[in-house]
Design an enzyme around this catalytic site. Structure first.
Site, PDB file in Angstrom:
ATOM      1  N   LYS A 100      -0.019   4.232  -0.257  1.00 36.27           N
ATOM      2  CA  LYS A 100      -0.742   5.378   0.323  1.00 36.27           C
ATOM      3  C   LYS A 100      -0.581   6.620  -0.572  1.00 36.27           C
ATOM      4  O   LYS A 100      -0.423   6.476  -1.788  1.00 36.27           O
ATOM      5  CB  LYS A 100      -0.263   5.656   1.747  1.00 36.27           C
ATOM      6  N   GLU A 160      -7.066   4.392   7.756  1.00 33.36           N
ATOM      7  CA  GLU A 160      -6.910   5.834   7.500  1.00 33.36           C
ATOM      8  C   GLU A 160      -8.180   6.402   6.876  1.00 33.36           C
ATOM      9  O   GLU A 160      -8.545   7.553   7.117  1.00 33.36           O
ATOM     10  CB  GLU A 160      -5.668   6.068   6.622  1.00 33.36           C
ATOM     11  N   ASN A 218       0.859  -1.187   0.000  1.00 32.38           N
ATOM     12  CA  ASN A 218       0.000   0.000   0.000  1.00 32.38           C
ATOM     13  C   ASN A 218       0.899   1.243   0.000  1.00 32.38           C
ATOM     14  O   ASN A 218       1.495   1.579   1.016  1.00 32.38           O
ATOM     15  CB  ASN A 218      -0.886  -0.045   1.253  1.00 32.38           C
ATOM     16  N   GLU A 238      -5.337  -5.150  10.552  1.00 36.32           N
ATOM     17  CA  GLU A 238      -4.338  -4.099  10.759  1.00 36.32           C
ATOM     18  C   GLU A 238      -4.647  -3.337  12.049  1.00 36.32           C
ATOM     19  O   GLU A 238      -5.467  -2.404  12.033  1.00 36.32           O
ATOM     20  CB  GLU A 238      -4.357  -3.121   9.584  1.00 36.32           C
ATOM     21  N   GLY A 273       2.242   2.264  10.634  1.00 37.56           N
ATOM     22  CA  GLY A 273       3.144   3.393  10.445  1.00 37.56           C
ATOM     23  C   GLY A 273       3.825   3.859  11.724  1.00 37.56           C
ATOM     24  O   GLY A 273       4.419   4.938  11.752  1.00 37.56           O
ATOM     25  N   HIS A 276      -9.522   0.725   4.763  1.00 38.62           N
ATOM     26  CA  HIS A 276      -8.257   0.992   5.468  1.00 38.62           C
ATOM     27  C   HIS A 276      -8.541   1.925   6.644  1.00 38.62           C
ATOM     28  O   HIS A 276      -9.387   2.820   6.546  1.00 38.62           O
ATOM     29  CB  HIS A 276      -7.245   1.636   4.510  1.00 38.62           C
ATOM     30  N   SER A 335       3.402  -2.064  10.351  1.00 40.28           N
ATOM     31  CA  SER A 335       4.863  -1.989  10.530  1.00 40.28           C
ATOM     32  C   SER A 335       5.587  -3.287  10.156  1.00 40.28           C
ATOM     33  O   SER A 335       6.603  -3.639  10.763  1.00 40.28           O
ATOM     34  CB  SER A 335       5.204  -1.561  11.961  1.00 40.28           C
TER      35      SER A 335
HETATM   36  C1  PEP Z   1      -0.816   0.047   5.873  1.00 39.26           C
HETATM   37  O1  PEP Z   1      -0.921   1.200   5.556  1.00 39.26           O
HETATM   38  O2  PEP Z   1      -1.661  -0.770   5.455  1.00 39.26           O
HETATM   39  C2  PEP Z   1       0.287  -0.348   6.732  1.00 39.26           C
HETATM   40  C3  PEP Z   1       0.237  -1.518   7.290  1.00 39.26           C
HETATM   41  O3  PEP Z   1       1.291   0.569   6.921  1.00 39.26           O
HETATM   42  P1  PEP Z   1       2.733   0.321   7.605  1.00 39.26           P
HETATM   43  O4  PEP Z   1       3.275  -0.990   7.031  1.00 39.26           O
HETATM   44  O5  PEP Z   1       3.553   1.488   7.191  1.00 39.26           O
HETATM   45  O6  PEP Z   1       2.519   0.210   9.056  1.00 39.26           O
END
Ligand code: PEP
Length: 247
Positions: A12, A96, A10, A164, A170, A94, A210
């Site tokens: 983003k 976000e 992803n 997630e 992040g 997601h 992460s």
């Molecule tokens: C994501 O945005 O789906 C995600 C898991 O981000 P990150 O790996 O940066 O934590």
């Protein structure tokens, strides 16, 4: 049926034409484990560039798609526009978008239904906040998100679930293998109890939060972790190591 390991990237709201071309070049030249399904998700403005230049066996996902046909929906992307540009995946729900853009469980479920019924596969995301985890509500939160999905969706064959935890996205704070496996196992049990044995057995459940080239191997060995949704690390050359980590 063995579930095919799945790694999603992803991007983003990141990348320029030049940096996205570099990522595509890196993936096109890499020796990738053929037993892993890979799907990358650039910003809308880079979808066509990526689809037209990336090796065909890697899928491309939009980061959103709407639940209506073409029309007066400023700023949205339609399923038919995606398919016309050979994009047949989308990430929906997601955190976000759920938190910053206030997308409700019902809208996410409705978009998932519309996409999957019209030819776009979906990486459907769920997960709890830190506050909810600390209150012991993780499984209840994820179950509520799944219930909203089940209320709209009948065919689960085009859905990949990404668990997630919001506190791990992040932040560099990855869930422990035990924390992740516990929730993945609970999601599979929920699917078995509320949908069917077949859907529970066949649905891929990804971990996201992460993930990097150092922590992915242990996570990937857990019985109910069928791959990853990778954010920050998918923009780096080490994304290839994550794809190949189950070799
Ligand atoms: C994501 O945005 O789906 C995600 C898991 O981000 P990150 O790996 O940066 O934590």
């Amino acid at each position: 049926m063995a579930r095919k390991f799945f790694v999603g990237g992803n991007f983003k709201m990141n990348g320029s034409v030049s940096s996205i071309k570099d990522i595509v070049k890196n993936l096109n030249n890499a020796d990738l484990d053929p037993s892993v399904e890979v799907v990358v998700s650039p910003s809308a403005i880079h979808l066509v560039l990526v689809r037209d230049s990336l090796r065909p066996e890697i899928g491309v996902a939009a980061q959103n798609v709407y639940d209506k046909p073409n029309g007066a929906f400023t700023g949205e992307l339609s399923v038919s526009q995606l398919l016309d540009s050979k994009i047949d995946w989308a990430i929906l729900g997601h955190s976000e978008r759920r938190t910053v853009l206030k997308e409700a469980d019902e809208l996410v479920a409705s978009k998932t239904k519309y996409a999957t019924e019209n030819g776009v596969s979906v990486i459907w995301c769920c997960g709890e906040s830190l506050e909810e985890r600390e209150a012991g509500k993780t499984i209840a939160v994820v179950s509520k998100q799944l219930e909203a999905l089940k209320a709209k969706v009948a065919d689960w064959s085009k859905i990949v679930i990404a668990y997630e935890p919001i506190w791990a996205i992040g932040t560099g704070k990855v869930a422990t293998t035990e924390q992740a496996q516990e929730v993945h196992k609970a999601i599979r049990a929920w699917l078995k109890a509320n949908v069917s044995d077949k859907v529970a057995e066949e649905t891929r459940i990804l971990y996201g939060g992460s993930v990097n080239e150092k922590n992915c191997a242990e996570l990937g060995k857990q019985a109910d972790i069928d791959g990853f949704l990778v954010g920050g690390a998918s923009l780096k050359p080490a994304f290839v190591d994550i794809i190949n980590s189950s070799k």
